[in-house]
Scaffold this active site. Structure first.
Site, mmCIF file in Angstrom:
data_model
loop_
_atom_site.group_PDB
_atom_site.id
_atom_site.type_symbol
_atom_site.label_atom_id
_atom_site.label_comp_id
_atom_site.label_asym_id
_atom_site.label_seq_id
_atom_site.Cartn_x
_atom_site.Cartn_y
_atom_site.Cartn_z
ATOM 1 C CE1 TYR A 125 15.694 22.657 -36.593
ATOM 2 C CE2 TYR A 125 16.332 24.680 -36.001
ATOM 3 C CZ TYR A 125 16.166 23.434 -35.417
ATOM 4 O OH TYR A 125 16.514 23.228 -34.453
ATOM 5 C CB CYS A 155 17.046 29.019 -48.468
ATOM 6 S SG CYS A 155 16.765 29.648 -46.992
ATOM 7 C CG PHE A 162 8.810 35.954 -40.522
ATOM 8 C CD1 PHE A 162 9.523 35.602 -39.305
ATOM 9 C CD2 PHE A 162 7.501 36.358 -40.640
ATOM 10 C CE1 PHE A 162 8.832 36.192 -38.309
ATOM 11 C CE2 PHE A 162 6.782 36.960 -39.636
ATOM 12 C CZ PHE A 162 7.320 37.064 -38.542
ATOM 13 C CB ILE A 217 15.318 22.557 -47.518
ATOM 14 C CG1 ILE A 217 15.350 21.387 -46.258
ATOM 15 C CG2 ILE A 217 16.885 22.210 -47.500
ATOM 16 C CD1 ILE A 217 15.532 20.087 -46.259
#
EC number: 2.3.1.181
Length: 238
Positions: free
Chosen positions: A94, A191, A174, A92
């Site tokens: 954001y 993450c 990225f 995960i």
């Protein structure tokens, strides 16, 4: 081999719209490669690099654990954030305003066919960029992305990475925190890595705000050298 890379800066753009645009560029390149393989005519495959900022959004990679999102989707909605499960690697993460998100849609047959090398060069591009601001950024063994103070109790992540590749064509990329509201990271386990902090360039420099366009220029400069590419800025947007 075509080493030209078309650069588009999409500004602030919805995550799903950008994902759809990525998929469109990605699929065009994959389809062209399939046609080249079947036919006698060999046409150049294009390369793209998209820069974008997203409104608040959380994305979960295909191998990610939903439990790393610490609030419900209804609670996210109250905070003006969206959630998507997507087809990149990684867990995960954001995205939000003040963060540079980069999506390279490259045909690696134009450069080198090595995904690990590809990820390491993306990391190196960020490491070299941060060095220009006096920061010693580095890799953390077994953890993709770019970190500060690795191996200490103060280790913190400044850039997350997650990619997808098919037929050596890449997408996703990225996310480098520049002036990011770090409070949004408290709603997840970034993450999927527990007990590690997240930071942003403005925090590290002790500034209210860092010029994002300046950072993009530095990233492009290092990208061009590391990938031995020719970057071409496009005025058109998705």
């Amino acid at each position: 081999m075509n080493k030209r890379v078309d650069i588009q800066d999409l500004g602030l753009k919805d995550y799903k719209e950008t994902w759809d645009f990525q998929e469109e560029l990605f699929q065009r390149t994959v389809d062209l490669k399939i046609q080249n393989r079947r036919g006698n005519e060999q046409r150049e495959t294009p390369n793209h690099l998209l820069f974008v900022e997203h409104p608040h959004v959380y994305t979960l990679g295909k191998s990610g654990d939903f439990e790393n999102l610490l609030v419900t989707e209804d609670e996210l909605a109250k905070k003006g954030a969206k959630f998507y499960k997507i087809n990149r690697g990684g867990d995960i993460t954001y995205h939000g305003p003040g963060q540079i998100v980069g999506y390279p849609i490259l045909d690696l047959d134009n450069f080198f066919t090595d995904i690990h090398k590809y990820l390491r060069l993306l990391e190196e591009m960020v490491i070299l960029t941060l060095a220009e601001y006096g920061l010693k950024a580095e890799r953390s063994k077994g953890e993709t992305g770019v970190w500060l103070d690795v191996g200490t109790p103060f280790a913190r992540k400044i850039c997350a990475m997650g990619v997808r590749a098919s037929r050596w064509v890449t997408m996703h990329g990225f996310a480098l925190n520049i002036n990011t509201n770090l409070g949004y990271f408290d709603l997840m386990i970034p993450c999927g890595i527990k007990d590690k902090a997240v930071t942003a360039l403005n925090v590290e420099l002790g500034k209210e705000e860092v010029n994002i366009d300046e950072v993009k220029e530095k990233l492009l400069k290092h990208f061009e050298v590391l990938f031995e590419a020719e970057v071409i800025k496009q005025k058109t947007e998705a």
